[in-house]
Structure formats: C-alpha cells, structure tokens
Design a protein around this motif. Structure first.
Motif, mmCIF file in Angstrom:
data_model
loop_
_atom_site.group_PDB
_atom_site.id
_atom_site.type_symbol
_atom_site.label_atom_id
_atom_site.label_comp_id
_atom_site.label_asym_id
_atom_site.label_seq_id
_atom_site.Cartn_x
_atom_site.Cartn_y
_atom_site.Cartn_z
ATOM 1 N N ARG A 1 1.197 8.966 1.918
ATOM 2 C CA ARG A 1 -0.196 8.819 2.218
ATOM 3 C C ARG A 1 -0.925 10.092 2.924
ATOM 4 O O ARG A 1 -1.853 10.721 2.497
ATOM 5 C CB ARG A 1 -0.611 7.518 2.698
ATOM 6 N N GLY B 1 -2.328 -3.400 -8.339
ATOM 7 C CA GLY B 1 -2.898 -4.045 -7.446
ATOM 8 C C GLY B 1 -2.000 -4.957 -6.482
ATOM 9 O O GLY B 1 -0.729 -4.430 -5.967
ATOM 10 N N VAL C 1 -11.025 -2.289 4.186
ATOM 11 C CA VAL C 1 -10.833 -2.968 2.945
ATOM 12 C C VAL C 1 -10.042 -4.222 2.986
ATOM 13 O O VAL C 1 -10.523 -5.207 2.262
ATOM 14 C CB VAL C 1 -10.364 -1.846 1.815
ATOM 15 N N SER C 2 -9.174 -4.134 3.860
ATOM 16 C CA SER C 2 -8.315 -5.421 3.664
ATOM 17 C C SER C 2 -9.101 -6.557 4.361
ATOM 18 O O SER C 2 -8.865 -7.844 3.851
ATOM 19 C CB SER C 2 -7.237 -5.393 4.604
ATOM 20 N N ASP D 1 -2.125 -8.836 -6.507
ATOM 21 C CA ASP D 1 -1.983 -10.117 -7.040
ATOM 22 C C ASP D 1 -2.162 -10.193 -8.237
ATOM 23 O O ASP D 1 -2.527 -11.246 -8.748
ATOM 24 C CB ASP D 1 -3.256 -11.009 -6.170
ATOM 25 N N ILE D 2 -2.023 -9.170 -9.160
ATOM 26 C CA ILE D 2 -2.217 -9.206 -10.605
ATOM 27 C C ILE D 2 -1.271 -9.975 -11.418
ATOM 28 O O ILE D 2 -1.604 -11.039 -12.101
ATOM 29 C CB ILE D 2 -2.379 -7.711 -11.251
ATOM 30 N N TYR E 1 -11.825 -3.287 -4.711
ATOM 31 C CA TYR E 1 -12.257 -3.698 -3.612
ATOM 32 C C TYR E 1 -12.585 -2.536 -2.646
ATOM 33 O O TYR E 1 -13.502 -2.761 -1.845
ATOM 34 C CB TYR E 1 -10.629 -4.129 -2.913
ATOM 35 N N ARG E 2 -12.127 -1.440 -2.713
ATOM 36 C CA ARG E 2 -12.819 -0.204 -2.052
ATOM 37 C C ARG E 2 -14.035 0.068 -2.362
ATOM 38 O O ARG E 2 -14.961 0.195 -1.460
ATOM 39 C CB ARG E 2 -12.205 1.032 -2.219
ATOM 40 N N ASP F 1 -2.716 -8.130 4.131
ATOM 41 C CA ASP F 1 -2.551 -8.367 2.784
ATOM 42 C C ASP F 1 -1.359 -9.361 2.500
ATOM 43 O O ASP F 1 -1.668 -10.307 1.495
ATOM 44 C CB ASP F 1 -1.832 -7.335 2.175
ATOM 45 N N LYS G 1 1.963 3.068 -6.236
ATOM 46 C CA LYS G 1 1.660 2.355 -7.470
ATOM 47 C C LYS G 1 0.730 3.082 -8.770
ATOM 48 O O LYS G 1 0.999 3.104 -9.604
ATOM 49 C CB LYS G 1 0.852 0.917 -7.125
ATOM 50 N N THR H 1 -6.878 -1.602 -9.430
ATOM 51 C CA THR H 1 -7.821 -2.710 -9.021
ATOM 52 C C THR H 1 -8.239 -2.688 -7.667
ATOM 53 O O THR H 1 -9.085 -3.169 -7.109
ATOM 54 C CB THR H 1 -7.087 -4.105 -9.071
ATOM 55 N N GLY H 2 -7.419 -2.002 -6.859
ATOM 56 C CA GLY H 2 -7.589 -1.667 -5.165
ATOM 57 C C GLY H 2 -9.114 -1.012 -5.188
ATOM 58 O O GLY H 2 -9.759 -1.006 -4.334
ATOM 59 N N ARG I 1 -2.451 -3.238 7.362
ATOM 60 C CA ARG I 1 -2.775 -3.814 5.989
ATOM 61 C C ARG I 1 -1.549 -4.498 5.273
ATOM 62 O O ARG I 1 -2.039 -5.607 4.633
ATOM 63 C CB ARG I 1 -3.162 -2.316 4.939
ATOM 64 N N SER J 1 0.842 -1.131 -0.063
ATOM 65 C CA SER J 1 0.112 -0.003 -0.147
ATOM 66 C C SER J 1 0.983 1.125 -0.162
ATOM 67 O O SER J 1 1.972 1.306 0.688
ATOM 68 C CB SER J 1 -0.892 0.070 1.445
ATOM 69 N N ARG K 1 -3.074 -13.399 4.329
ATOM 70 C CA ARG K 1 -4.366 -13.834 4.091
ATOM 71 C C ARG K 1 -4.130 -15.010 2.897
ATOM 72 O O ARG K 1 -3.037 -15.384 2.361
ATOM 73 C CB ARG K 1 -5.180 -12.846 3.085
ATOM 74 N N ALA L 1 -11.307 -7.593 1.114
ATOM 75 C CA ALA L 1 -10.638 -8.161 0.139
ATOM 76 C C ALA L 1 -9.766 -9.511 0.549
ATOM 77 O O ALA L 1 -9.355 -10.140 -0.091
ATOM 78 C CB ALA L 1 -9.316 -7.139 -0.131
#
Ligand code: DC
Length: 236
Positions: free
Chosen positions: A166, A138, A108-109, A140-141, A39-40, A193, A17, A35-36, A189, A13, A196, A112
């Motif tokens: 951020r 993302g 979100v995590s 896992d792309i 998920y958001r 991430d 990116k 792609t995040g 996160r 995160s 999982r 996701a």
C-alpha cells in the motif's frame, strides 16, 4: 450465456484483492466490481456533506437521510470503455481518484460499520449480481451479500507485506505518507472490519484461502487456473 457465475473475493485490506480480482475477471471475460470503492464513495459523500464532525464523530441521521434520498445522493458504478472494469461515480462525478486518499481510508471503516450504509450498498451490489458473470471484491461478499456465490476466495497476507504494497502504491501516486502510518491504519482497519456487529470480515466456511505473501500476480493467476480445474468450473 446462462452458466456464468458470481465469484466472491474477500479478505483483509491491501492483500491485492483488486489486482487479483481484476486479473481473474479479465481471464473469465467477466465484469469486475470493487465494492470497497462504494463504501469509500459513501464516505466521501459523508465528508463533503458535513456528516463527519470536527471531533471525528458522525452525524448518522444526516447520512441516513442523504442515502434515503433527502436530498438525493447517488453512488453508482459505471463500466468504462474497455476491459470491463467499473469506475465509481458520486452524483454525476467520477470520483475514482478522490476516494483513494488517506483521509478517506481513515474514516471509511467507521462509515462501513453503519448498518444502514451496508443495506444501501448491499442493495446496489445485489442488483449488479443479478446479471451474473461478475467478480466482486470486498469483505462480506461470500458471507453476506452473495452467500450462494458459486466460487469464494478469501485473501490474506502478512501485515508487513500488505503495508509495504500500500505504501508503494500511495507514494507512486504522489501521496506523502509514511510506512508506519500505513501499517497503523491497516491494523486499525483490520480490527474494525473483523469486530463490527454487521457482517464482520471473516472467511466463509466454503471459501478457498489464498495467502499471497510470497506470490507474484502471475503465481496467483496460475493458482486460480488450477482452482477452476479442480472445481470443474472451466468454461464458465
Ligand atoms: O477494500 P478497501 O480498502 O477499498 O475498503 C474500504 C473499506 O470498506 C474497508 O475498511 C472495509 C469496507 N468494506 C466493507 O466493509 N465491505 C466490503 N464489501 C468492502 C469494503
């Protein structure tokens, strides 16, 4: 053009990116997909529909039903006028702003990490990828969504650098958050991430590592141009 490729940009995160992926998409004349954001948007749907309970737990069955169309809920990307960047829509509403809050970031995590959510998002991403000529950022792309992507880049940066970026981004947008809160949210996160069960964040074996802690955006674009040359990908 038949020779267009898929470029996967994965990583932690707040490593920049989206800035990087957007810039290289422009460079290539490709579409950029965040792609995040999907998920958001699913997280926003879950929160609005009462799937996130007061104690922070999740009514998974309710969310599963929503994503399988009972009652119908749709998350999609639409490309805006110029520049090829896409915007995120939830049931006919542009939710680009609503999905970038700290409240969404907190949940979100967890959303996701649910396998049926990942299946829902993956299906949409693969449909977009069929057209090629796309840069997707993302987690896992390159490992799960497009393991055969022609070019994979994995981004990282020191946690303090990421938290400061951020923090500046969010305060500039008028959000009242502290640097410590952001740093705490990032490390939480990162943990979720990478730990999982379904498609955890990891660098694909064939991904090129980009640590941009001490690089400007310009530096990163130069790095990308060199990468295209060494991979003989110029002209795609
Ligand atoms: O990039 P971001 O911070 O907007 O992503 C939000 C969350 O979505 C993040 O915690 C991890 C998850 N995500 C994912 O699991 N797989 C992706 N391909 C993209 C994002």
């Amino acid at each position: 053009m038949t020779s267009r490729i898929i470029i996967a940009v994965d990583g932690y995160s707040s490593t920049g990116k989206s800035t990087f992926a957007k810039a290289i998409a422009k460079e290539m004349g490709y579409v950029y997909i965040d792609t995040g954001a999907m998920y958001r948007a699913v997280t926003l749907l879950a929160m609005r529909s009462g799937c996130v309970l007061d104690d922070g737990s999740m009514d998974e069955e309710r969310l599963r039903r929503l994503l399988s169309g009972h009652p119908s809920a749709d998350v999609s990307f639409r490309t805006s006028g110029s520049g090829g960047a896409s915007e995120t829509w939830l049931d006919g509403e542009n939710v680009e702003k609503q999905i970038r809050t700290i409240e969404i970031s907190r949940v979100v995590s967890h959303v996701a990490a649910l396998p049926f959510v990942r299946q829902y998002v993956d299906k949409k991403l693969r449909e977009i990828g069929l057209r090629k000529g796309v840069v997707m950022d993302g987690r896992d792309i390159g490992t799960a969504v497009f393991p055969d992507a022609e070019l994979k880049i994995f981004m990282t940066a020191r946690p303090q650098v990421r938290a400061m970026r951020r923090y500046e981004e969010m305060t500039a947008r008028g959000h009242h958050v502290s640097y410590e809160e952001i740093l705490g949210n990032l490390s939480e996160r990162d943990y979720i991430d990478t730990h999982r069960e379904t498609a955890p964040l990891r660098q694909a074996d064939d991904a090129v590592l980009l640590d941009n802690s001490d690089m400007t955006v310009e530096d990163q674009i130069m790095w990308f141009r060199d990468l295209l040359k060494t991979r003989h990908l110029c002209g795609y």
